[in-house]
Motif scaffolding. Structure first.
Motif, PDB file in Angstrom:
ATOM      1  N   UNK A  32      27.528  18.030 -52.392  1.00 10.26           N
ATOM      2  CA  UNK A  32      28.327  16.799 -52.416  1.00 10.26           C
ATOM      3  C   UNK A  32      29.756  17.122 -52.848  1.00 10.26           C
ATOM      4  N   UNK A  33      29.922  18.035 -53.770  1.00  8.38           N
ATOM      5  CA  UNK A  33      31.266  18.469 -54.154  1.00  8.38           C
ATOM      6  C   UNK A  33      32.027  19.052 -52.981  1.00  8.38           C
ATOM      7  N   UNK A  34      31.345  19.847 -52.166  1.00 14.53           N
ATOM      8  CA  UNK A  34      31.983  20.403 -50.972  1.00 14.53           C
ATOM      9  C   UNK A  34      32.314  19.305 -49.970  1.00 14.53           C
ATOM     10  N   UNK A  35      31.412  18.365 -49.791  1.00 13.81           N
ATOM     11  CA  UNK A  35      31.662  17.280 -48.842  1.00 13.81           C
ATOM     12  C   UNK A  35      32.885  16.471 -49.267  1.00 13.81           C
ATOM     13  N   UNK A  92      36.447  16.888 -46.571  1.00 17.14           N
ATOM     14  CA  UNK A  92      35.903  15.829 -45.701  1.00 17.14           C
ATOM     15  C   UNK A  92      36.161  16.081 -44.215  1.00 17.14           C
ATOM     16  N   UNK A  93      37.211  16.835 -43.901  1.00 12.82           N
ATOM     17  CA  UNK A  93      37.496  17.117 -42.497  1.00 12.82           C
ATOM     18  C   UNK A  93      36.413  17.980 -41.852  1.00 12.82           C
ATOM     19  N   UNK A  94      35.676  18.729 -42.656  1.00 11.54           N
ATOM     20  CA  UNK A  94      34.592  19.566 -42.134  1.00 11.54           C
ATOM     21  C   UNK A  94      33.265  18.821 -42.046  1.00 11.54           C
ATOM     22  N   UNK A  95      33.202  17.632 -42.662  1.00  7.27           N
ATOM     23  CA  UNK A  95      31.932  16.911 -42.728  1.00  7.27           C
ATOM     24  C   UNK A  95      32.071  15.460 -42.281  1.00  7.27           C
ATOM     25  N   UNK A 121      30.229  19.268 -34.903  1.00  3.51           N
ATOM     26  CA  UNK A 121      30.065  20.474 -35.716  1.00  3.51           C
ATOM     27  C   UNK A 121      29.510  20.183 -37.108  1.00  3.51           C
ATOM     28  N   UNK A 122      29.360  18.918 -37.454  1.00  4.97           N
ATOM     29  CA  UNK A 122      28.928  18.562 -38.807  1.00  4.97           C
ATOM     30  C   UNK A 122      27.592  19.189 -39.165  1.00  4.97           C
ATOM     31  N   UNK A 123      26.599  19.074 -38.288  1.00  7.02           N
ATOM     32  CA  UNK A 123      25.278  19.644 -38.584  1.00  7.02           C
ATOM     33  C   UNK A 123      25.375  21.153 -38.806  1.00  7.02           C
ATOM     34  N   UNK A 133      32.392   6.549 -44.768  1.00 10.64           N
ATOM     35  CA  UNK A 133      32.208   7.265 -43.514  1.00 10.64           C
ATOM     36  C   UNK A 133      30.983   6.739 -42.783  1.00 10.64           C
ATOM     37  N   UNK A 134      30.977   6.927 -41.490  1.00  4.26           N
ATOM     38  CA  UNK A 134      29.848   6.451 -40.687  1.00  4.26           C
ATOM     39  C   UNK A 134      29.479   7.519 -39.668  1.00  4.26           C
ATOM     40  N   UNK A 135      28.201   7.654 -39.422  1.00  5.08           N
ATOM     41  CA  UNK A 135      27.753   8.615 -38.408  1.00  5.08           C
ATOM     42  C   UNK A 135      27.819   8.040 -36.997  1.00  5.08           C
ATOM     43  N   UNK A 136      28.069   6.737 -36.887  1.00  2.17           N
ATOM     44  CA  UNK A 136      28.113   6.136 -35.553  1.00  2.17           C
ATOM     45  C   UNK A 136      29.531   6.041 -35.027  1.00  2.17           C
TER      46      UNK A 136
END
Length: 87
Positions: free
Chosen positions: A18-21, A25-28, A33-35, A84-87
Protein backbone atom coordinates in the motif's frame (compact mmCIF):
# COMPACT_ATOMS: atom_id res chain seq x y z
CA UNK A 1 1.41 -8.20 15.07
CA UNK A 2 4.41 -10.50 15.06
CA UNK A 3 6.32 -10.95 11.84
CA UNK A 4 6.94 -14.50 13.02
CA UNK A 5 3.45 -15.60 12.09
CA UNK A 6 1.84 -16.07 8.71
CA UNK A 7 -0.68 -13.28 9.43
CA UNK A 8 2.12 -11.01 10.63
CA UNK A 9 4.07 -11.49 7.41
CA UNK A 10 0.91 -10.96 5.35
CA UNK A 11 0.19 -7.71 7.21
CA UNK A 12 3.76 -6.46 6.74
CA UNK A 13 3.75 -7.25 3.01
CA UNK A 14 0.39 -5.55 2.54
CA UNK A 15 1.56 -2.43 4.40
CA UNK A 16 4.64 -2.25 2.17
CA UNK A 17 2.49 -2.72 -0.94
CA UNK A 18 0.00 0.00 0.00
CA UNK A 19 2.92 2.34 0.66
CA UNK A 20 4.19 1.66 -2.85
CA UNK A 21 0.74 2.18 -4.34
CA UNK A 22 0.51 5.56 -2.59
CA UNK A 23 4.04 6.58 -3.53
CA UNK A 24 3.80 5.59 -7.19
CA UNK A 25 0.14 6.00 -8.21
CA UNK A 26 1.11 6.36 -11.87
CA UNK A 27 2.27 2.73 -11.83
CA UNK A 28 -0.92 1.45 -10.19
CA UNK A 29 -3.70 3.37 -11.87
CA UNK A 30 -6.15 2.07 -14.40
CA UNK A 31 -3.87 0.63 -17.05
CA UNK A 32 -3.33 -2.71 -18.63
CA UNK A 33 0.07 -2.89 -16.94
CA UNK A 34 -1.34 -2.62 -13.42
CA UNK A 35 -1.65 -6.38 -12.85
CA UNK A 36 1.91 -6.89 -14.09
CA UNK A 37 3.15 -4.08 -11.84
CA UNK A 38 1.43 -5.59 -8.79
CA UNK A 39 2.93 -9.01 -9.54
CA UNK A 40 6.34 -7.45 -10.12
CA UNK A 41 6.12 -5.73 -6.76
CA UNK A 42 5.43 -9.06 -5.06
CA UNK A 43 8.37 -10.66 -6.89
CA UNK A 44 10.58 -7.77 -5.78
CA UNK A 45 9.61 -8.30 -2.14
CA UNK A 46 10.26 -12.03 -2.54
CA UNK A 47 13.66 -11.54 -4.19
CA UNK A 48 14.88 -8.93 -1.70
CA UNK A 49 14.28 -10.93 1.47
CA UNK A 50 17.12 -11.25 3.94
CA UNK A 51 18.36 -14.68 5.02
CA UNK A 52 16.36 -14.56 8.26
CA UNK A 53 13.20 -13.71 6.28
CA UNK A 54 13.80 -16.61 3.88
CA UNK A 55 14.22 -18.94 6.85
CA UNK A 56 11.07 -17.57 8.49
CA UNK A 57 9.05 -17.98 5.29
CA UNK A 58 10.27 -21.55 4.84
CA UNK A 59 9.35 -22.34 8.45
CA UNK A 60 5.87 -20.84 7.99
CA UNK A 61 5.29 -22.43 4.58
CA UNK A 62 5.07 -19.05 2.83
CA UNK A 63 5.85 -19.00 -0.88
CA UNK A 64 5.94 -16.54 -3.78
CA UNK A 65 2.28 -17.18 -4.58
CA UNK A 66 1.39 -15.97 -1.07
CA UNK A 67 3.31 -12.74 -1.65
CA UNK A 68 1.52 -12.29 -4.99
CA UNK A 69 -1.88 -12.91 -3.42
CA UNK A 70 -1.20 -10.54 -0.55
CA UNK A 71 0.00 -7.70 -2.79
CA UNK A 72 -3.08 -8.20 -4.99
CA UNK A 73 -5.35 -8.08 -1.94
CA UNK A 74 -3.59 -4.91 -0.77
CA UNK A 75 -4.10 -3.37 -4.20
CA UNK A 76 -7.82 -4.17 -4.13
CA UNK A 77 -8.08 -2.61 -0.68
CA UNK A 78 -6.09 0.43 -1.81
CA UNK A 79 -8.38 0.95 -4.80
CA UNK A 80 -11.49 0.51 -2.64
CA UNK A 81 -10.30 3.11 -0.15
CA UNK A 82 -9.28 5.72 -2.71
CA UNK A 83 -11.00 7.69 -5.39
CA UNK A 84 -9.43 5.54 -8.09
CA UNK A 85 -11.63 3.20 -10.07
CA UNK A 86 -10.90 0.06 -12.03
CA UNK A 87 -13.70 0.81 -14.48
Amino acid sequence: MSKNSREGVKHAIQELAIGNYRSYPEDYGVTRDTAANVQSLAKGYWDSREVKEVQRDEKLGINLDDYKQWTQEAFAEFMKNNEYSLS
